[in-house]
Design a protein around this motif. Structure first.
Motif, short mmCIF file in Angstrom:
data_model
loop_
_atom_site.label_atom_id
_atom_site.label_comp_id
_atom_site.label_asym_id
_atom_site.label_seq_id
_atom_site.Cartn_x
_atom_site.Cartn_y
_atom_site.Cartn_z
N SER A 52 0.85 -1.43 0.06
CA SER A 52 0.07 0.13 0.04
C SER A 52 0.79 1.38 -0.01
N VAL A 53 2.27 1.13 0.54
CA VAL A 53 2.91 2.24 0.43
C VAL A 53 3.66 2.43 -0.73
N VAL A 54 3.88 1.69 -1.58
CA VAL A 54 4.65 1.72 -2.83
C VAL A 54 3.97 2.91 -3.86
N ARG A 79 12.09 2.15 4.73
CA ARG A 79 12.82 1.10 4.12
C ARG A 79 12.30 0.83 2.81
N ILE A 80 11.05 0.85 2.42
CA ILE A 80 10.31 0.71 1.25
C ILE A 80 10.72 1.52 0.33
N ALA A 81 11.14 2.84 0.77
CA ALA A 81 11.35 3.93 -0.33
C ALA A 81 12.84 3.55 -0.58
N ALA A 93 8.85 -2.93 -11.17
CA ALA A 93 8.51 -4.08 -11.97
C ALA A 93 6.65 -4.16 -11.55
N ALA A 94 6.36 -4.10 -10.36
CA ALA A 94 5.10 -4.40 -9.63
C ALA A 94 4.39 -3.20 -10.17
N LEU A 95 5.03 -2.04 -9.92
CA LEU A 95 4.19 -0.77 -10.29
C LEU A 95 3.69 -0.77 -11.76
N ALA A 104 4.35 6.45 -15.34
CA ALA A 104 5.47 5.91 -14.86
C ALA A 104 5.72 6.43 -13.59
N ALA A 105 6.53 5.51 -12.81
CA ALA A 105 6.98 6.03 -11.41
C ALA A 105 8.04 6.68 -11.64
N PRO A 106 8.37 7.72 -10.88
CA PRO A 106 9.55 8.44 -11.02
C PRO A 106 10.80 7.61 -10.77
#
Length: 108
Positions: A52-54, A79-81, A93-95, A104-106
């Motif tokens: 949920s954080v990603v 940590r996730i960041a 890849a999951a994003l 697209a994610a930055p």
């Protein structure tokens, strides 16, 4: 984490097999059933919390705001960041498959 008696090579093989099986599951209902059988409820909750954080990080939301919105600790968000920016590439890849993805994610 438990210590393996059969050595790290066996652990690598089993992990590769697990990854192959997960990649082969294309139906979200089957994936959910697999996770339910494979993981404890607490493990599934932890995985879901992390995931949920990603997307929020990818949108540029602050750690504090993510914590307030999700309840995930700021330490875990950090940590996730770090993994999102310099990890193995799994989150990125999951994003690409995230249903709410609009761009697209930055990149780091």
């Amino acid at each position: 984490m438990k210590q393996r008696e059969d050595g790290p090579e066996r652990a690598r093989q089993v992990r590769a097999q697990l990854a192959q099986v997960v990649a082969a599951l294309t139906d979200p209902v089957e994936v959910d059933a697999f996770l339910e059988d494979l993981c404890t409820p607490a493990e599934i909750e932890a995985l879901a919390d992390r995931w949920s954080v990603v997307p929020l990080l990818a949108q540029g939301m602050s750690y504090r705001q993510i914590h307030e919105d999700t309840g995930v600790s700021v330490t875990t968000v950090g940590r996730i960041a770090r993994c999102l920016e310099g990890g193995a590439g799994g989150y990125r890849a999951a994003l690409e498959h995230h249903p709410g993805r609009t761009q697209a994610a930055p990149t780091p």
